[in-house]
Each structure stands twice: as C-alpha cells, then as structure tokens.
Design a protein around this motif. Structure first.
Motif, PDB file in Angstrom:
ATOM      1  N   ILE A  44      33.296  52.015  44.193  1.00  0.00           N
ATOM      2  CA  ILE A  44      34.504  51.578  43.501  1.00  0.00           C
ATOM      3  C   ILE A  44      34.347  50.098  43.195  1.00  0.00           C
ATOM      4  O   ILE A  44      33.842  49.329  44.020  1.00  0.00           O
ATOM      5  CB  ILE A  44      35.785  51.843  44.339  1.00  0.00           C
ATOM      6  N   MET A  45      34.783  49.696  42.012  1.00  0.00           N
ATOM      7  CA  MET A  45      34.576  48.300  41.606  1.00  0.00           C
ATOM      8  C   MET A  45      35.704  47.371  42.042  1.00  0.00           C
ATOM      9  O   MET A  45      35.482  46.229  42.420  1.00  0.00           O
ATOM     10  CB  MET A  45      34.416  48.210  40.084  1.00  0.00           C
ATOM     11  N   VAL A  46      36.941  47.850  41.964  1.00  0.00           N
ATOM     12  CA  VAL A  46      38.083  46.974  42.214  1.00  0.00           C
ATOM     13  C   VAL A  46      38.245  46.700  43.711  1.00  0.00           C
ATOM     14  O   VAL A  46      37.887  47.529  44.552  1.00  0.00           O
ATOM     15  CB  VAL A  46      39.371  47.592  41.625  1.00  0.00           C
ATOM     16  N   LYS A  47      38.761  45.550  44.033  1.00  0.00           N
ATOM     17  CA  LYS A  47      39.023  45.186  45.427  1.00  0.00           C
ATOM     18  C   LYS A  47      40.212  45.975  45.957  1.00  0.00           C
ATOM     19  O   LYS A  47      41.266  46.032  45.343  1.00  0.00           O
ATOM     20  CB  LYS A  47      39.312  43.687  45.530  1.00  0.00           C
ATOM     21  N   THR A  48      40.022  46.594  47.116  1.00  0.00           N
ATOM     22  CA  THR A  48      41.092  47.322  47.789  1.00  0.00           C
ATOM     23  C   THR A  48      41.018  47.010  49.277  1.00  0.00           C
ATOM     24  O   THR A  48      40.072  46.365  49.744  1.00  0.00           O
ATOM     25  CB  THR A  48      40.954  48.849  47.593  1.00  0.00           C
ATOM     26  N   ASP A  49      41.992  47.500  50.031  1.00  0.00           N
ATOM     27  CA  ASP A  49      41.965  47.301  51.482  1.00  0.00           C
ATOM     28  C   ASP A  49      40.721  47.925  52.102  1.00  0.00           C
ATOM     29  O   ASP A  49      40.149  47.392  53.062  1.00  0.00           O
ATOM     30  CB  ASP A  49      43.221  47.897  52.123  1.00  0.00           C
ATOM     31  N   ASP A  50      40.306  49.077  51.543  1.00  0.00           N
ATOM     32  CA  ASP A  50      39.128  49.764  52.067  1.00  0.00           C
ATOM     33  C   ASP A  50      37.824  49.217  51.484  1.00  0.00           C
ATOM     34  O   ASP A  50      36.742  49.552  51.972  1.00  0.00           O
ATOM     35  CB  ASP A  50      39.221  51.263  51.772  1.00  0.00           C
ATOM     36  N   HIS A  51      37.945  48.415  50.446  1.00  0.00           N
ATOM     37  CA  HIS A  51      36.761  47.885  49.758  1.00  0.00           C
ATOM     38  C   HIS A  51      36.986  46.395  49.475  1.00  0.00           C
ATOM     39  O   HIS A  51      37.156  45.975  48.328  1.00  0.00           O
ATOM     40  CB  HIS A  51      36.542  48.654  48.456  1.00  0.00           C
ATOM     41  N   PRO A  52      37.007  45.578  50.515  1.00  0.00           N
ATOM     42  CA  PRO A  52      37.360  44.166  50.360  1.00  0.00           C
ATOM     43  C   PRO A  52      36.344  43.358  49.571  1.00  0.00           C
ATOM     44  O   PRO A  52      36.659  42.255  49.113  1.00  0.00           O
ATOM     45  CB  PRO A  52      37.447  43.672  51.811  1.00  0.00           C
ATOM     46  N   GLY A  53      35.152  43.885  49.393  1.00  0.00           N
ATOM     47  CA  GLY A  53      34.146  43.160  48.626  1.00  0.00           C
ATOM     48  C   GLY A  53      34.234  43.382  47.129  1.00  0.00           C
ATOM     49  O   GLY A  53      33.416  42.849  46.378  1.00  0.00           O
ATOM     50  N   GLY A  54      35.217  44.157  46.689  1.00  0.00           N
ATOM     51  CA  GLY A  54      35.361  44.449  45.276  1.00  0.00           C
ATOM     52  C   GLY A  54      35.886  43.274  44.467  1.00  0.00           C
ATOM     53  O   GLY A  54      36.189  42.203  44.993  1.00  0.00           O
ATOM     54  N   ILE A  55      36.016  43.502  43.178  1.00  0.00           N
ATOM     55  CA  ILE A  55      36.471  42.481  42.234  1.00  0.00           C
ATOM     56  C   ILE A  55      37.990  42.569  42.092  1.00  0.00           C
ATOM     57  O   ILE A  55      38.555  43.668  42.049  1.00  0.00           O
ATOM     58  CB  ILE A  55      35.788  42.678  40.868  1.00  0.00           C
TER      59      ILE A  55
END
Length: 274
Positions: A125-136
C-alpha cells in the motif's frame, strides 16, 4: 483495433503477438500497453506470445466514467485472459500494473497462471496509515489529483522529465523521445480515469492479496525509485509473498523497464526460464 468487451460493456484494447508461452503485461498509471514496447519486442523474438491491454480509460480503451478501481482492473485483465484463452501465463506488472496483477491472482485464482513479476510496483500500500507508517502522506496524492484535474498536460510533462525516469538526478541525460512518448501515452487516456486511478493505486491495501499468491513471484525494484520508494513497497511485498524473490537495483529509477531495458529484460528472461 482488437478489443474485448467486459461484463459491464467496456471495450478494452489489447495486443496479442506471436505464439508460445504467454507473457501478459499490465502497465502503470497513466500510461498504456505501449509502455511495454521494449519488453514485448524482446520476448516476441525469443519465442513467447506477448499480450498487453490498455486499462479502462487509458490508451485506446473506452473512456468510461466509472469502474476505475482495482477490482475492475483485475476483472478487465481476467476478461482479456479468458477471451484469448491464455493458460500457463506469466503476468508482469509495472507500478499500478503490479497491483492489478496481484489483485487479479487473488480475485480470479492462479489456474491460468504460472509465474508473476512485480516491477516498481505499488503493493502492499502506498499511502501512510496506522498499519503502514512508512507510507506517503495522503495530502501528496490529493495534490496529484488536483494537478490531473486542472493542469494535466503540464503535470504529465513535468513528471516524465523529472522523477519518473530519474532525469532530475545530477548527471542524468534526459531522452526527449522517452519523455514525449510518456506524455503522449498519458494524454491519450481520460482525465477521469487518471483522477480516480490515483485513489486506486495509492489507497488500495494489497497485503492480503500478496499473502494469497502462491505461484513463484519475482519482485524487482530500483533503489532510486522516487515514485514508489522501494523499502516500503518491493521489500515489504517480497516478505508477504509465500513464494517471492526480491531483486533491487542501485540507482535505477521508477521507469526502469524503459531506461534500463537491457538489464530488466535479461533478468526477466532468466526468471521465465527457471
């Protein structure tokens, strides 16, 4: 022009050249099947059947107002595969096309597929989310939509001559032909498809899709990718894939299938034959 018609009556343009084991190419945003010229000619000459389609709203496919999401993209790919009765296919996706390939395999199964390749691809996933804090940050993609809606021609030109091919890096030698061809492909497509496609490629979470792909999958990513940073894309995707292999390239840009075609094609061929 050769087209197939999807279940929701959208005409999808495709190319189908040669014979042998099929290699099916899924292109990136906001381009068309023409972006695979260097790969299609290379593998056609080596005995493969090469197939590529223009995503709905892109290239020569029908410019419809809706259906610009990953489920429809996957279903359209499935419609092409089924209409051409492809089996034992190798699916290769670049950028957004990598997400399309992963969603297709998860949604439609692997019965017709042999292997997959994700090149500079958007999963997990590209966008930053709580589960993907390294996103944009989402605000970045919101701005991309504004640019598409208000100054698409200028934005596409700047994008092609800058980060997409790494032509903004010191010492880079921009190719006017490559830049113009990128712009041409983008401007043939529809603004609505491109606008909606930003949400599709940035906000879709492919984590579960990746976990469910069991066929051998090669993940290729340039370490100087300014569009889809490799640490939060290729590296993470390879970890989620049950049968994934990661290869990264120092200094290679997002558009490496074009600018670094000799290297990418050789690595693809080795994987196809393994």
């Amino acid at each position: 022009m050769p087209t197939i018609t999807t279940s929701d009556n959208v005409e999808i343009f495709y190319k189908d050249w040669g014979s042998g084991q099929p290699v099916v190419f899924s292109h990136g945003w906001p381009l068309s099947s023409d972006d695979w010229d260097a790969q299609m000619m290379f593998f056609l000459e080596r005995g493969y059947r090469v197939v590529a389609h223009d995503r709905r709203g892109h290239g020569r496919s029908e410019q419809v107002s809706d259906g610009h999401d990953m489920d429809h993209y996957a279903d359209d790919l499935a419609a092409v595969v089924e209409a051409l009765d492809l089996s034992d296919a190798i699916h290769v996706g670049h950028s957004t096309g990598g997400g399309e390939v992963v969603r297709y395999l998860a949604r439609h199964g692997e019965e017709r597929a042999a292997k997959a390749v994700l090149i500079s691809s958007v999963p997990p996933i590209m966008v930053k989310t709580d589960d993907h804090p390294g996103g944009i940050e989402k605000s970045f993609f919101d701005d991309v939509q504004v640019q598409v809606a208000t100054r698409r021609a200028d934005f596409f030109r700047t994008f092609a001559e800058g980060p997409f091919y790494g032509y903004n890096r010191p010492g880079a030698t921009p190719s006017e032909g490559i830049i113009a061809n990128w712009w041409r492909q983008g401007m043939i497509g529809g603004a609505k498809a491109h606008y909606d496609g930003v949400v599709a490629f940035s906000q879709t979470d492919f984590s579960d899709d990746l976990r469910g792909v069991n066929i051998p999958t090669l993940v290729l990513h340039g370490e100087d990718d300014q569009v889809v940073p490799y640490q939060n894309a290729g590296v993470l995707s390879a970890k989620l894939l049950p049968n994934g292999t990661l290869k990264t390239y120092p200094g290679f840009p997002h558009g490496m299938p074009t600018t670094e075609a000799a290297t990418i094609n050789a690595d693809l061929l080795e994987f196809f034959r393994s």
